[in-house]
Design an enzyme around this catalytic site. Structure first.
Site, PDB file in Angstrom:
ATOM      1  N   GLN A   1      44.693 126.461 -17.164  1.00 31.98           N
ATOM      2  CA  GLN A   1      44.366 126.730 -15.753  1.00 31.98           C
ATOM      3  C   GLN A   1      45.254 127.827 -15.165  1.00 31.98           C
ATOM      4  O   GLN A   1      44.914 128.418 -14.143  1.00 31.98           O
ATOM      5  CB  GLN A   1      44.544 125.454 -14.909  1.00 31.98           C
ATOM      6  CG  GLN A   1      43.480 124.405 -15.143  1.00 31.98           C
ATOM      7  CD  GLN A   1      43.724 123.196 -14.249  1.00 31.98           C
ATOM      8  OE1 GLN A   1      44.494 122.311 -14.600  1.00 31.98           O
ATOM      9  NE2 GLN A   1      43.080 123.185 -13.084  1.00 31.98           N
TER      10      GLN A   1
ATOM     11  N   GLY B   1      47.395 116.734 -11.469  1.00 31.10           N
ATOM     12  CA  GLY B   1      47.649 117.204 -12.822  1.00 31.10           C
ATOM     13  C   GLY B   1      47.305 118.670 -12.973  1.00 31.10           C
ATOM     14  O   GLY B   1      46.600 119.242 -12.130  1.00 31.10           O
TER      15      GLY B   1
ATOM     16  N   HIS C   1      40.351 120.268 -20.067  1.00 31.15           N
ATOM     17  CA  HIS C   1      40.711 121.670 -19.804  1.00 31.15           C
ATOM     18  C   HIS C   1      41.145 122.368 -21.086  1.00 31.15           C
ATOM     19  O   HIS C   1      40.845 123.538 -21.294  1.00 31.15           O
ATOM     20  CB  HIS C   1      41.861 121.755 -18.792  1.00 31.15           C
ATOM     21  CG  HIS C   1      41.434 121.682 -17.354  1.00 31.15           C
ATOM     22  ND1 HIS C   1      40.560 122.585 -16.791  1.00 31.15           N
ATOM     23  CD2 HIS C   1      41.761 120.817 -16.362  1.00 31.15           C
ATOM     24  CE1 HIS C   1      40.377 122.279 -15.509  1.00 31.15           C
ATOM     25  NE2 HIS C   1      41.077 121.197 -15.223  1.00 31.15           N
TER      26      HIS C   1
ATOM     27  N   CYS D   1      39.313 119.351  -8.706  1.00 31.32           N
ATOM     28  CA  CYS D   1      40.103 120.121  -9.665  1.00 31.32           C
ATOM     29  C   CYS D   1      40.650 121.361  -8.966  1.00 31.32           C
ATOM     30  O   CYS D   1      39.938 121.993  -8.198  1.00 31.32           O
ATOM     31  CB  CYS D   1      39.200 120.531 -10.828  1.00 31.32           C
ATOM     32  SG  CYS D   1      40.005 121.586 -12.038  1.00 31.32           S
ATOM     33  N   LEU D   2      41.897 121.705  -9.238  1.00 30.82           N
ATOM     34  CA  LEU D   2      42.496 122.889  -8.612  1.00 30.82           C
ATOM     35  C   LEU D   2      41.750 124.163  -9.002  1.00 30.82           C
ATOM     36  O   LEU D   2      41.800 125.148  -8.286  1.00 30.82           O
ATOM     37  CB  LEU D   2      43.977 123.007  -9.001  1.00 30.82           C
ATOM     38  CG  LEU D   2      44.919 121.939  -8.422  1.00 30.82           C
ATOM     39  CD1 LEU D   2      46.318 122.100  -8.998  1.00 30.82           C
ATOM     40  CD2 LEU D   2      44.953 122.000  -6.903  1.00 30.82           C
TER      41      LEU D   2
ATOM     42  N   HIS E   1      40.894 114.220 -17.912  1.00 34.09           N
ATOM     43  CA  HIS E   1      40.531 115.441 -17.187  1.00 34.09           C
ATOM     44  C   HIS E   1      41.319 116.645 -17.729  1.00 34.09           C
ATOM     45  O   HIS E   1      40.744 117.712 -17.970  1.00 34.09           O
ATOM     46  CB  HIS E   1      40.813 115.226 -15.686  1.00 34.09           C
ATOM     47  CG  HIS E   1      40.513 116.404 -14.815  1.00 34.09           C
ATOM     48  ND1 HIS E   1      39.517 116.390 -13.853  1.00 34.09           N
ATOM     49  CD2 HIS E   1      41.077 117.634 -14.743  1.00 34.09           C
ATOM     50  CE1 HIS E   1      39.501 117.575 -13.246  1.00 34.09           C
ATOM     51  NE2 HIS E   1      40.439 118.337 -13.755  1.00 34.09           N
ATOM     52  N   GLU E   2      42.618 116.452 -17.928  1.00 30.45           N
ATOM     53  CA  GLU E   2      43.459 117.581 -18.364  1.00 30.45           C
ATOM     54  C   GLU E   2      43.179 117.957 -19.821  1.00 30.45           C
ATOM     55  O   GLU E   2      43.183 119.138 -20.160  1.00 30.45           O
ATOM     56  CB  GLU E   2      44.951 117.261 -18.184  1.00 30.45           C
ATOM     57  CG  GLU E   2      45.393 116.916 -16.763  1.00 30.45           C
ATOM     58  CD  GLU E   2      44.902 117.885 -15.694  1.00 30.45           C
ATOM     59  OE1 GLU E   2      44.667 119.072 -15.997  1.00 30.45           O
ATOM     60  OE2 GLU E   2      44.728 117.446 -14.542  1.00 30.45           O
TER      61      GLU E   2
HETATM   62 ZN    ZN Z   1      41.202 120.247 -13.400  1.00 34.09          ZN
END
Ligand code: ZN
Length: 177
Positions: free
Chosen positions: A51, A46, A137, A91-92, A133-134
């Site tokens: 981000q 995701g 963000h 996480c990216l 999670h998203e």
């Molecule tokens: Zn993340």
């Protein structure tokens, strides 16, 4: 197409609270396509707009095995949640770090699609975890906020050590060739 770059912890821009989206135009569609592209390229499950330095309430994901079922949610809100589940996350925007945290097990998501049409769905498993999670963000929150500073320091030290070992290993290999 604009080239997006993923922001990485501890970049302060990841801590902003993202703005709601009110205009459903080509620009929004392009941003979501662009985000999906970078998500697939980086092998993420995701990605949230902040981000990639776009502080708006847009998230994309694909939880399918074959990576061919993209999901896009605009202005996502969790309206009900039930149960607790342990979730091992990465996480990216926080490279190399993975840790177990607690999430809600089953959630109801209310959101809009790229045309502004209302969506409501119930999610559990990876979909539920990914949505939570998203959305975090969008509120400037990272999964590492759920663990203690001491544990985070320990994880970061471990990663630094592993990266150093990997670098030495690569150098060794280079000399051999
Ligand atoms: Zn993340």
């Amino acid at each position: 197409m604009e080239k997006l770059k993923i922001l990485e912890f501890p970049d302060k821009r990841l801590r902003r609270v993202s703005e709601s989206i009110g205009v459903f135009d080509q620009k929004l569609k392009k941003l979501s396509d662009n985000m999906l592209m970078i998500m697939y390229k980086e092998r993420g499950v995701g990605l949230a707009a902040p981000q990639v330095n776009k502080p708006v309430r847009l998230i994309v994901m694909d939880i399918s095995e074959d990576r061919n079922e993209p999901l896009v949610f605009v202005n996502p809100v969790v309206s009900t949640y039930e149960g607790k589940v342990e979730s091992n996350e990465g996480c990216l925007s926080v490279p190399d770090i993975k840790t177990d945290i607690k999430r809600h097990e089953t959630i109801t998501l209310n959101a809009q699609d790229l045309e502004g049409t209302a969506i409501s769905l119930e999610a559990d498993g990876l979909l539920s975890i990914c949505i939570q999670h998203e959305i975090d963000h969008l509120d400037g929150k990272l999964f590492i906020d759920y663990i203690s500073d001491i544990k985070l320091q320990r994880l970061r030290k471990k990663v630094a050590k592993q990266n150093k070992a990997a670098r030495i290993e690569r150098q060794k290999n280079t000399r051999l060739i």
